[in-house]
Design a protein around this motif. Structure first.
Motif, PDB file in Angstrom:
ATOM      1  N   PRO A  47       0.656  -0.831   0.162  1.00 48.53           N
ATOM      2  CA  PRO A  47      -0.374  -0.152   0.155  1.00 48.53           C
ATOM      3  C   PRO A  47       0.757   1.509   0.000  1.00 48.53           C
ATOM      4  CG  PRO A  47       0.071  -1.012   1.978  1.00 48.53           C
ATOM      5  CD  PRO A  47       0.998  -2.042   0.735  1.00 48.53           C
ATOM      6  N   SER A  48      -0.038   2.235  -0.500  1.00 43.44           N
ATOM      7  CA  SER A  48       1.277   3.968  -0.296  1.00 43.44           C
ATOM      8  C   SER A  48       1.358   3.731   0.727  1.00 43.44           C
ATOM      9  CB  SER A  48       0.025   4.741  -1.024  1.00 43.44           C
ATOM     10  OG  SER A  48       0.764   6.082  -1.130  1.00 43.44           O
ATOM     11  N   SER A  49       2.527   4.270   0.827  1.00 42.22           N
ATOM     12  CA  SER A  49       3.140   5.099   2.438  1.00 42.22           C
ATOM     13  C   SER A  49       2.639   6.181   2.772  1.00 42.22           C
ATOM     14  CB  SER A  49       4.776   4.830   3.041  1.00 42.22           C
ATOM     15  OG  SER A  49       5.347   4.886   1.667  1.00 42.22           O
ATOM     16  N   ALA A  50       2.257   7.255   1.492  1.00 44.58           N
ATOM     17  CA  ALA A  50       2.048   8.700   1.431  1.00 44.58           C
ATOM     18  C   ALA A  50       0.833   9.050   2.295  1.00 44.58           C
ATOM     19  CB  ALA A  50       1.967   9.297   0.577  1.00 44.58           C
ATOM     20  N   GLY A  51       1.493   9.783   3.133  1.00 47.43           N
ATOM     21  CA  GLY A  51      -0.019  10.842   3.498  1.00 47.43           C
ATOM     22  C   GLY A  51      -0.064  10.964   5.282  1.00 47.43           C
ATOM     23  N   ILE A  52      -0.799  11.055   6.347  1.00 50.49           N
ATOM     24  CA  ILE A  52      -0.633  11.139   7.485  1.00 50.49           C
ATOM     25  C   ILE A  52      -0.008  10.078   8.460  1.00 50.49           C
ATOM     26  CG2 ILE A  52      -1.993  12.911   6.333  1.00 50.49           C
ATOM     27  CD1 ILE A  52      -4.122  12.180   8.507  1.00 50.49           C
ATOM     28  N   ILE A  53      -0.160   9.104   8.375  1.00 52.85           N
ATOM     29  CA  ILE A  53      -0.076   7.990   9.163  1.00 52.85           C
ATOM     30  C   ILE A  53       0.286   7.089   9.230  1.00 52.85           C
ATOM     31  CG2 ILE A  53      -1.836   6.399   8.371  1.00 52.85           C
ATOM     32  CD1 ILE A  53      -2.611   5.853  11.193  1.00 52.85           C
ATOM     33  N   ARG A  54       1.691   6.919   9.990  1.00 50.46           N
ATOM     34  CA  ARG A  54       2.645   5.057   9.759  1.00 50.46           C
ATOM     35  C   ARG A  54       2.366   4.442  10.977  1.00 50.46           C
ATOM     36  NH1 ARG A  54       7.538   4.033  12.447  1.00 50.46           N
ATOM     37  NH2 ARG A  54       9.112   3.424  10.921  1.00 50.46           N
ATOM     38  N   LEU A  55       2.089   3.296  10.213  1.00 50.84           N
ATOM     39  CA  LEU A  55       1.720   2.274  11.169  1.00 50.84           C
ATOM     40  C   LEU A  55       3.111   1.094  11.475  1.00 50.84           C
ATOM     41  CD1 LEU A  55      -2.088   0.962  10.307  1.00 50.84           C
ATOM     42  CD2 LEU A  55      -1.108   2.386  11.944  1.00 50.84           C
ATOM     43  N   ASN A  56       3.376   1.686  12.483  1.00 56.39           N
ATOM     44  CA  ASN A  56       4.814   0.588  12.130  1.00 56.39           C
ATOM     45  C   ASN A  56       4.310  -0.475  13.071  1.00 56.39           C
ATOM     46  OD1 ASN A  56       6.518  -0.903  13.378  1.00 56.39           O
ATOM     47  ND2 ASN A  56       8.115   0.937  13.988  1.00 56.39           N
ATOM     48  N   LEU A  57       3.994  -1.484  12.432  1.00 57.54           N
ATOM     49  CA  LEU A  57       3.152  -2.802  13.196  1.00 57.54           C
ATOM     50  C   LEU A  57       4.248  -3.918  12.941  1.00 57.54           C
ATOM     51  CD1 LEU A  57      -0.029  -2.371  11.962  1.00 57.54           C
ATOM     52  CD2 LEU A  57       0.859  -1.828  14.419  1.00 57.54           C
ATOM     53  N   ASN A  58       5.507  -3.912  12.804  1.00 57.85           N
ATOM     54  CA  ASN A  58       6.003  -5.451  12.797  1.00 57.85           C
ATOM     55  C   ASN A  58       5.371  -6.781  13.697  1.00 57.85           C
ATOM     56  OD1 ASN A  58       8.298  -4.859  10.316  1.00 57.85           O
ATOM     57  ND2 ASN A  58       7.818  -2.973  11.357  1.00 57.85           N
ATOM     58  N   PRO A  59       5.676  -7.645  13.636  1.00 58.68           N
ATOM     59  CA  PRO A  59       5.937  -8.703  14.982  1.00 58.68           C
ATOM     60  C   PRO A  59       6.995  -8.700  15.645  1.00 58.68           C
ATOM     61  CG  PRO A  59       6.540  -9.604  12.602  1.00 58.68           C
ATOM     62  CD  PRO A  59       6.202  -8.096  11.800  1.00 58.68           C
ATOM     63  N   GLY A  60       7.003  -8.844  16.830  1.00 60.48           N
ATOM     64  CA  GLY A  60       7.935  -9.301  17.727  1.00 60.48           C
ATOM     65  C   GLY A  60       7.981  -9.975  18.627  1.00 60.48           C
ATOM     66  N   ALA A  61       8.772 -10.283  19.212  1.00 59.84           N
ATOM     67  CA  ALA A  61       9.712 -11.354  20.100  1.00 59.84           C
ATOM     68  C   ALA A  61       9.445 -11.399  21.242  1.00 59.84           C
ATOM     69  CB  ALA A  61      10.951 -11.583  18.428  1.00 59.84           C
ATOM     70  N   SER A  62      10.514 -11.820  21.687  1.00 61.82           N
ATOM     71  CA  SER A  62      11.417 -12.150  22.971  1.00 61.82           C
ATOM     72  C   SER A  62      12.157 -12.974  23.728  1.00 61.82           C
ATOM     73  CB  SER A  62       9.842 -12.024  24.080  1.00 61.82           C
ATOM     74  OG  SER A  62       8.981 -11.178  23.508  1.00 61.82           O
ATOM     75  N   ASN A  63      12.370 -12.391  25.308  1.00 58.92           N
ATOM     76  CA  ASN A  63      13.648 -13.351  25.432  1.00 58.92           C
ATOM     77  C   ASN A  63      12.939 -13.699  27.201  1.00 58.92           C
ATOM     78  OD1 ASN A  63      15.521 -12.862  23.587  1.00 58.92           O
ATOM     79  ND2 ASN A  63      16.332 -11.641  24.810  1.00 58.92           N
ATOM     80  N   GLN A  64      13.013 -14.263  28.113  1.00 56.31           N
ATOM     81  CA  GLN A  64      12.455 -14.889  29.033  1.00 56.31           C
ATOM     82  C   GLN A  64      12.878 -15.549  29.175  1.00 56.31           C
ATOM     83  OE1 GLN A  64       8.717 -18.365  27.556  1.00 56.31           O
ATOM     84  NE2 GLN A  64       8.289 -16.057  28.508  1.00 56.31           N
ATOM     85  N   TRP A  65      13.778 -15.424  31.497  1.00 58.60           N
ATOM     86  CA  TRP A  65      14.090 -16.771  31.918  1.00 58.60           C
ATOM     87  C   TRP A  65      13.585 -16.615  33.599  1.00 58.60           C
ATOM     88  CZ3 TRP A  65      16.734 -12.736  29.470  1.00 58.60           C
ATOM     89  CH2 TRP A  65      17.591 -12.376  30.323  1.00 58.60           C
ATOM     90  N   VAL A  66      14.272 -17.350  33.474  1.00 58.44           N
ATOM     91  CA  VAL A  66      13.432 -17.715  35.327  1.00 58.44           C
ATOM     92  C   VAL A  66      14.316 -18.425  36.097  1.00 58.44           C
ATOM     93  CG1 VAL A  66      12.102 -19.596  35.137  1.00 58.44           C
ATOM     94  CG2 VAL A  66      11.999 -17.965  36.323  1.00 58.44           C
ATOM     95  N   VAL A  67      15.266 -18.213  37.064  1.00 60.96           N
ATOM     96  CA  VAL A  67      16.616 -19.150  38.241  1.00 60.96           C
ATOM     97  C   VAL A  67      15.361 -19.159  38.879  1.00 60.96           C
ATOM     98  CG1 VAL A  67      18.333 -18.439  36.591  1.00 60.96           C
ATOM     99  CG2 VAL A  67      17.185 -17.279  38.846  1.00 60.96           C
ATOM    100  N   SER A  68      15.480 -20.648  39.679  1.00 57.52           N
ATOM    101  CA  SER A  68      15.396 -21.056  41.152  1.00 57.52           C
ATOM    102  C   SER A  68      15.853 -20.402  41.845  1.00 57.52           C
ATOM    103  CB  SER A  68      15.610 -22.845  41.447  1.00 57.52           C
ATOM    104  OG  SER A  68      16.796 -23.377  41.404  1.00 57.52           O
ATOM    105  N   GLY A  69      15.173 -20.553  43.640  1.00 52.36           N
ATOM    106  CA  GLY A  69      16.418 -19.798  44.710  1.00 52.36           C
ATOM    107  C   GLY A  69      17.510 -20.296  45.119  1.00 52.36           C
ATOM    108  N   ALA A  70      17.625 -21.455  44.149  1.00 58.86           N
ATOM    109  CA  ALA A  70      19.268 -22.561  44.299  1.00 58.86           C
ATOM    110  C   ALA A  70      20.102 -21.698  43.858  1.00 58.86           C
ATOM    111  CB  ALA A  70      19.034 -23.479  44.369  1.00 58.86           C
ATOM    112  N   ARG A  71      20.099 -21.266  42.921  1.00 63.22           N
ATOM    113  CA  ARG A  71      20.923 -20.482  41.976  1.00 63.22           C
ATOM    114  C   ARG A  71      21.068 -19.013  42.446  1.00 63.22           C
ATOM    115  NH1 ARG A  71      21.607 -22.328  37.057  1.00 63.22           N
ATOM    116  NH2 ARG A  71      23.287 -20.397  36.965  1.00 63.22           N
ATOM    117  N   THR A  72      20.390 -18.463  43.388  1.00 63.74           N
ATOM    118  CA  THR A  72      20.453 -16.675  43.893  1.00 63.74           C
ATOM    119  C   THR A  72      21.155 -17.059  45.311  1.00 63.74           C
ATOM    120  OG1 THR A  72      18.053 -16.821  44.553  1.00 63.74           O
ATOM    121  CG2 THR A  72      18.025 -15.941  42.583  1.00 63.74           C
TER     122      THR A  72
END
Length: 827
Positions: free
Chosen positions: A261-286
């Motif tokens: 679609p044309s990118s001309a105009g007054i609105i910019r939609l930044n809707l790229n798919p996301g990702a993420s990192n996640q982790w958890v450690v038990s109390g034995a490691r803290t």
């Protein structure tokens, strides 16, 4: 001289007066945050305490008032964003923004996000409906109080928001599901590649999923003689699917790629798919003996941020973290008993079905030997500036809407998608917000349908856990890897995996769990999940850092979230170094790469060389074979929703496989016209020459100034910020940005030179310390307020850039110590 000085003084006074008047005008949109306000609809008083960052802590006597107040506060700070989001999800942007957003509205209306949300609303249990109604009442209460002074954007665009309805919250939920669901794009590209190259060659473009991928869950084992499901990338199932779709579509030439679609105009939609990192450690490691949990969600950046930090206390709820403006509850965070984080799981929850239309009656399609009527829905889209609305005729089979036109396909293809089925996503969120233990948390995720997510969990009893939540379809045959025949009934969805069948684990012997959008199960897991995962480089680095020391701290976690090491870079650069330079510039570039530690820092020249050579190596290897499909395979998304397609990880991993093959026998190294093989080193040398030429043209002749941050920059853009001079008011940046798509500090965007602004970064960093809830840390790039005159509009950007975080007070004494503003709402 006196006249000149008087003239200059007059100009300064006039300018100061204009600035003061402008600031006064902008401040009229700021909400009331101190004192008291009478608000019809409440049952009892609600206290809203804000800290210096504008983070609200809500205290209510019952749950209805709590969600009422959450809607009220969201509207105070983010009503324009909420308005834009509900229009995205319901396909009504063009009513206020004109023809420029028609491609997005046609897209969402054809997919039926509006229809799915409305159907889901009617099926919700009473408790979820009640929360939505209370939330909507709070939004509307604030809108009535501030009639005509909602935000600057409404004034600029000259329209008033309509009352908020419960379904408006679901519109945004459905749209977010679309943004985080990319399988149908992979299916489409696989079909096109099979038509252009043949199934065998198209299947060879799929790399093998790395054997060193760190899995989270071990399956129970498979019976003798049973092949494991094709989780990952390359598999015999991919070839079978491509042979099938090639045979189905071979009757005609390959269709052209869909027009962007044309990118001309007054609105910019930044809707790229996301990702993420996640982790958890038990109390034995803290050091504290209690678990630590970390989550950084990788999503599109904008002004204002997608996330909104808040703390809710009332009835059965005492929860803090981040919410989505427009939706009740807290998505990522903790309550008084447990903490959680989430990442996209990329389950294959979308299938394209090629429909067979009756040649004698275009209003019918075949299914199992019988003709069925095609249902037609007229979607009427109002368009600002037009006398007549746009009418989109949507055709539906029992699989779903026919979406061929959206994809530029000639064959009629219908989309079957989990998000079409009524679910209770909000009920899942509210359920885990209340959960006191793993059993309750796990049970709440039974109604989490789509988009599928990986959840990590920790509680004050010391347990850590993982579960991949989502309604994963089980097909009668095949795996939904490529478009399948819709008329035979052989590939129909039979059911969804139940909660017990989904990947999950509790208290592993290792004492830690982590995922980064990679394959989380081993080959003994009996169910198919996805062939569209990201490469495991971030997950591998995560494991390397987690296992490098016996105990870890919150400070270690914060450093990990900012880690810029790239194993992919190390692997690729190893193949560049043997190149024999033909001039001093090439020799200088190779020397820089030889001395590099493979950290993608903003001041690194080596990172610039690596990223640019890598991009041109992909094109040098694949363009001559793939032609017009090369950009899509390299990773450019042709849809109206983003910049980065689903294949970028796979194309680079396939390149690395070819480079690692000492025999050099890959068909992709052969000239497609003559069949004569060319050494991989020659391909890399051409890429080096092109990269140096383009970098010199773009950054100048001095290689020492080619810092990665000059190319890799982040721009916090407001939807109206593409209109000059509004960009000076609304936008922030650009700022140099470290990292790339393979580093824990994520910074990814469109794979094209010169690299456009980064599209996806860590839009949230969160660390939960279960030894003391008041020591939990959080940061969101942007700020709490959507009002440009607010000191909290962009005040978290400098902290985020420096790797700093805010503490999120949870106990009442800690909240009182941080209090800057207090507003009491009364019935």
């Amino acid at each position: 001289m006196k006249k000149l000085l008087l003239l200059l003084l007059s100009f300064v006074v006039a300018l100061a007066g204009a600035v003061a008047a402008g600031l006064a005008f902008l401040r009229r949109f700021l909400p009331q945050t101190e004192g008291s306000a009478a608000v019809p609809g409440l049952h009892g008083p609600v206290e809203i305490i804000r800290d210096r960052w504008g983070v609200p802590h809500l205290y209510a006597e019952d749950e209805d008032d709590l969600f009422f107040a959450q809607g009220y506060v969201h509207a105070q700070d983010r009503l324009w964003q909420m308005e834009l989001q509900r229009r995205m999800g319901s396909g009504r942007l063009s009513e206020v923004l004109g023809e420029v957003t028609l491609p997005v509205d046609r897209f969402t209306r054809t997919l039926g996000l509006n229809r799915a949300a409305e159907e889901e609303l009617a099926s919700l249990p009473a408790e979820t409906s009640r929360a939505l109604e209370a939330y909507a009442a709070g939004v509307n209460a604030w809108m009535r109080q501030r009639a005509g002074q909602w935000s600057l954007e409404f004034t600029l665009l000259r329209f008033a928001p309509q009352p908020w309805r419960p379904v408006d919250s679901l519109y945004w939920s459905k749209f977010m599901t679309l943004v985080l669901s990319g399988n149908w794009a992979s299916e489409t590209l696989r079909a096109r590649l099979a038509l252009k190259l043949g199934a065998e060659l198209a299947a060879d473009l799929e790399p093998a999923y790395p054997v060193d991928n760190p899995t989270v869950v071990r399956g129970p084992g498979l019976p003798p003689g049973i092949e494991p499901p094709p989780n990952g990338w390359r598999s015999p199932a991919v070839l079978e699917a491509l042979k099938l779709v090639e045979s189905l579509l071979r009757s005609g030439p390959p269709p052209p790629p869909p027009a962007a679609p044309s990118s001309a105009g007054i609105i910019r939609l930044n809707l790229n798919p996301g990702a993420s990192n996640q982790w958890v450690v038990s109390g034995a490691r803290t050091a504290s003996g209690q678990p630590l949990l970390a989550n950084d969600t990788h999503m599109a950046v904008a002004m204002p941020s997608i996330w909104y930090q808040m703390h809710l206390d009332g009835g059965r709820y005492h929860v803090a973290g981040v919410s989505l403006p427009g939706v009740p509850g807290v998505l990522v965070g903790h309550n008084q008993r447990c903490a959680w984080g989430l990442t996209t799981a990329w389950q294959d929850a979308q299938d394209l079905f090629i429909e067979r239309i009756n040649p004698a009656n275009a209003a019918e399609y075949e299914f199992r030997g019988q003709w069925r009527p095609i249902r037609t829905v007229q979607e009427v889209i109002g368009v600002k500036g037009r006398a007549a609305p746009e009418v989109v005729e949507v055709k539906l089979t029992h699989h779903g809407p026919i979406v061929s036109e959206l994809m530029g396909e000639r064959a009629p293809m219908a989309l079957r998608w989990v998000a079409q089925d009524p679910a209770d996503m909000l009920g899942a969120v509210l359920g885990y917000n209340r959960a006191a233990n793993w059993s309750e948390f796990r049970a709440s995720l039974a109604t989490w349908a789509a988009p599928a997510h990986n959840f990590v969990y920790a509680d004050v009893e010391g347990h850590i856990a993982y579960l991949q939540a989502g309604w994963m379809p089980v097909r009668a045959a095949g795996y939904g890897i490529a478009p399948a025949p819709g008329w035979t009934g052989e590939h129909e969805w039979q059911r969804f995996l139940n909660l017990d069948e989904l990947p999950q684990t509790l208290d592993p012997e290792s004492g830690w769990l982590g995922a980064a959008n990679n394959l989380v199960v081993d080959a003994s897991y009996p169910h198919f999940l996805s062939a569209d995962l990201e490469n495991p480089s971030r997950a591998t680095r995560l494991v390397e850092l987690l296992t490098a020391r016996d105990t870890v701290s919150a400070a270690d976690f914060a450093a990990m979230q900012r880690d810029t090491y790239s194993a992919q870079a190390q692997r690729f650069v190893r193949h560049l170094l043997p190149i024999q330079p033909t001039n001093t510039r090439e020799a200088a570039a190779l020397d820089i790469l030889r001395d590099w530690d493979c950290h993608i820092t903003a001041d690194s020249v080596a990172a610039t060389l690596y990223e640019t050579i890598r991009l041109y190596a992909l094109h040098e290897l694949f363009d001559r074979h793939l032609g017009e499909l090369a950009d899509a395979y390299v990773g450019v998304d042709p849809s109206p929703l983003g910049d980065t397609g689903p294949y970028h990880d796979r194309s680079f991993m396939r390149l690395l496989e070819i480079l690692d093959d000492k025999k050099g026998s890959s068909v992709w190294l052969r000239d497609p016209e003559t069949g004569i093989p060319q050494p991989a080193r020659e391909t890399l040398h051409r890429a080096l020459r092109i990269a140096l030429r383009e970098l010199k043209a773009h950054l100048g002749p001095d290689m020492a100034t080619w810092n990665w941050g000059r190319l890799n920059h982040i721009h916090f853009a407001h939807p109206l910020g593409s209109v000059k001079p509004l960009h000076l008011l609304f936008n922030r940046g650009p700022y140099p940005m470290p990292g790339d798509r393979d580093t824990l500090l994520r910074a990814s965007g469109k794979p094209a030179f010169p690299f456009p602004p980064v599209a996806v970064v860590d839009a949230l960093r969160f660390i939960a310390d279960l030894s003391d809830w008041d020591r939990c840390q959080i940061i969101v790039p942007g700020g709490q307020s959507g009002h440009v005159a607010s000191p909290n509009y962009a005040d978290q950007i400098p902290l985020w850039r420096e790797g700093l975080m805010l503490t999120l007070p949870f106990s009442r004494p800690a909240v009182e110590r941080s209090a800057r503003e207090r507003l009491v709402l009364s019935p």
